[in-house]
Design a protein around this motif. Structure first.
Motif, short mmCIF file in Angstrom:
data_model
loop_
_atom_site.label_atom_id
_atom_site.label_comp_id
_atom_site.label_asym_id
_atom_site.label_seq_id
_atom_site.Cartn_x
_atom_site.Cartn_y
_atom_site.Cartn_z
N VAL A 203 59.60 3.61 18.13
CA VAL A 203 60.66 4.02 19.50
C VAL A 203 61.53 3.27 19.11
O VAL A 203 61.75 2.26 19.73
N ASP A 204 62.66 3.98 19.78
CA ASP A 204 64.38 3.62 19.30
C ASP A 204 64.79 2.79 21.24
O ASP A 204 63.77 2.25 22.12
N ARG A 205 65.94 2.43 21.29
CA ARG A 205 66.62 2.11 22.12
C ARG A 205 66.39 2.75 23.65
O ARG A 205 66.38 1.81 24.50
N ASP A 206 66.51 3.87 23.36
CA ASP A 206 66.55 5.16 24.30
C ASP A 206 65.84 5.62 25.29
O ASP A 206 65.38 6.10 25.81
N GLY A 207 64.38 4.86 24.57
CA GLY A 207 62.87 5.20 24.80
C GLY A 207 62.84 7.09 23.96
O GLY A 207 60.74 7.15 24.11
N VAL A 208 63.31 6.81 23.04
CA VAL A 208 62.95 8.20 22.35
C VAL A 208 62.18 7.99 20.99
O VAL A 208 61.52 7.11 20.29
N LEU A 209 60.51 8.75 20.99
CA LEU A 209 60.08 8.27 20.31
C LEU A 209 59.51 9.46 18.37
O LEU A 209 59.51 10.10 18.91
N TRP A 210 59.41 8.92 17.80
CA TRP A 210 59.59 9.60 16.20
C TRP A 210 58.08 9.48 15.78
O TRP A 210 58.31 8.62 15.40
N ASN A 211 57.76 10.67 15.10
CA ASN A 211 56.41 10.45 15.15
C ASN A 211 56.46 11.64 13.65
O ASN A 211 56.99 11.80 13.65
N ALA A 212 55.55 11.56 13.17
CA ALA A 212 55.69 11.06 11.88
C ALA A 212 54.53 12.28 12.05
O ALA A 212 53.67 11.94 12.61
N VAL A 213 54.41 13.93 11.27
CA VAL A 213 53.49 14.59 11.35
C VAL A 213 52.68 14.45 10.39
O VAL A 213 53.57 15.81 9.45
N TRP A 214 51.45 14.30 10.13
CA TRP A 214 50.55 14.35 9.09
C TRP A 214 50.25 16.20 8.85
O TRP A 214 49.82 16.09 9.78
N GLY A 215 50.94 16.53 7.48
CA GLY A 215 50.36 17.83 7.76
C GLY A 215 51.67 18.95 8.21
O GLY A 215 51.07 19.89 8.10
N GLY A 216 51.95 18.32 8.78
CA GLY A 216 53.10 19.51 9.48
C GLY A 216 54.42 19.15 8.66
O GLY A 216 55.48 19.89 8.96
N LYS A 217 55.10 18.42 7.84
CA LYS A 217 56.17 18.35 7.22
C LYS A 217 56.93 18.49 8.29
O LYS A 217 58.13 19.01 7.41
N ALA A 218 56.99 17.25 8.92
CA ALA A 218 58.32 17.49 9.77
C ALA A 218 57.79 15.88 10.33
O ALA A 218 57.34 15.39 10.36
N VAL A 219 58.80 15.41 10.89
CA VAL A 219 59.18 13.86 12.14
C VAL A 219 59.71 14.69 12.90
O VAL A 219 60.93 15.34 13.33
N LYS A 220 58.81 14.21 14.13
CA LYS A 220 59.66 15.09 15.12
C LYS A 220 59.79 13.99 16.61
O LYS A 220 59.52 13.07 16.53
N ALA A 221 60.91 14.30 17.63
CA ALA A 221 61.28 13.56 18.53
C ALA A 221 60.85 13.80 19.84
O ALA A 221 61.40 14.81 20.02
N TYR A 222 59.76 12.56 20.39
CA TYR A 222 60.28 12.61 21.84
C TYR A 222 61.36 12.20 22.80
O TYR A 222 60.85 10.99 22.65
N SER A 223 61.49 12.73 24.48
CA SER A 223 61.92 12.67 24.62
C SER A 223 60.78 11.18 26.29
O SER A 223 59.93 11.55 25.57
N PRO A 224 61.25 9.76 26.47
CA PRO A 224 60.52 8.97 27.21
C PRO A 224 59.19 10.17 28.47
O PRO A 224 58.88 9.53 28.93
N ASP A 225 59.95 11.03 28.84
CA ASP A 225 58.42 12.44 29.68
C ASP A 225 58.18 13.44 28.28
O ASP A 225 57.00 14.27 28.87
#
Length: 293
Positions: A203-225
């Motif tokens: 989680v960064d300073r803005d509350g954004v969660l960065w997630n590595a997606v196993w099997g999904g070939k991606a990194v996703k970013a989610y807002s605090p909500d």
């Protein structure tokens, strides 16, 4: 939206690359090849990847001070001397259970360490998530199949975690002074209808969660909500865990794995197991130091 540039940071191929953690004092990224019992180390500025053989499965590292690190292994928490590499057992965790090993773990802003375990063969419900703080160990959650995505808001009031097998990324309130959960867990992201599985997060300073997606070939970013903000394509199928890196913690490093792939699948995924850098403006932060006493 600014394009993310993904490049290879280390071409050392890990069967199960995991647990990246950046030390700003030495400009070094540390990460693990869990199943081969190796701790990897490389300067962000370049140079060779150093391989430290640990002699047992290990998955996470935290900084105690300039001379010592805390390493989560299949038998517990070990203090590692940075200069010599020597490891000394500090706190056993499931040491008498040969079925399990450590997995995803991260330091809470107060200095507590949340440590996840799981079965080496990924059998259902064999793992747990523990809280370790100043020498005290408590079990927080049990019946976990694959512990992952342990991370915290900057102010320490929110914790995130998942049992990857469920497809549900959970959120729970935390006591910022102790890192202990307060109240009940709630679903933060329901990933069950999406491609791949929720693996490591930060989680960064803005509350954004960065997630590595196993099997999904991606990194996703989610807002605090929990809103999906963006999805960054990765050149490997099994991205496993991100970490903030660089002098300003404004880049992402991401580990990956080839575990579970046969020879043909590996040929189709030639960079599987390498570790990557994502150049993208990100308001990251450094990992807190862990308090062992």
């Amino acid at each position: 939206m600014i394009e993310a540039i993904v490049s290879v940071f280390s071409d050392h191929v890990c069967q199960l690359g995991e647990g990246p953690s950046y030390d700003p004092a030495t400009d070094a990224l540390f990460w693990f090849d869990i199943v081969n019992g190796q701790l990897l180390e490389k300067q962000l500025s370049g140079g060779a990847t150093k391989v430290h053989d640990l002699g047992q499965m290990a998955s996470a590292i935290a900084i105690i001070d300039d001379k010592r690190q805390l390493v989560a292994t299949e038998t517990g928490l070990f203090v590692r001397d940075v200069a010599t590499g020597k490891m000394a057992l500090h706190t056993p965790i499931e040491a008498d259970n040969p079925v399990t090993r450590s997995n995803d773990s991260r330091v809470h802003p107060c200095g507590a360490f949340w440590v996840g375990t799981m079965a080496k063969d990924e059998r259902k419900g064999a793992g747990s998530i523990y809280w370790f703080f100043k020498g005290e160990l408590r079990k927080l959650f049990s019946d976990i199949t694959v512990s992952n995505s342990i991370c915290f808001s900057e102010n320490g009031t929110i914790a995130y975690y998942t049992d990857t097998a469920t497809g549900l990324l959970m959120r729970i309130a935390c006591d910022p002074s102790t890192g202990l959960p307060v109240g009940e867990s709630k679903v933060f992201v329901d990933h069950r209808s999406s491609k791949g599985y929720v693996d490591g997060s930060v989680v960064d300073r803005d509350g954004v969660l960065w997630n590595a997606v196993w099997g999904g070939k991606a990194v996703k970013a989610y807002s605090p909500d929990g809103t999906l903000l963006r999805e960054i394509p990765m050149p490997v199928t099994q991205a496993s865990c991100p970490a903030f890196v660089g002098a300003k913690a404004d880049r992402l490093a991401v580990t990956s794995a080839w575990k579970g792939k046969d020879d043909k699948q590996r040929q189709l995924d030639p960079q599987a197991g390498m570790t990557f850098l994502i150049d993208i403006p990100v308001n990251g932060r450094f990992e807190p130091r862990v308090l062992i006493a």
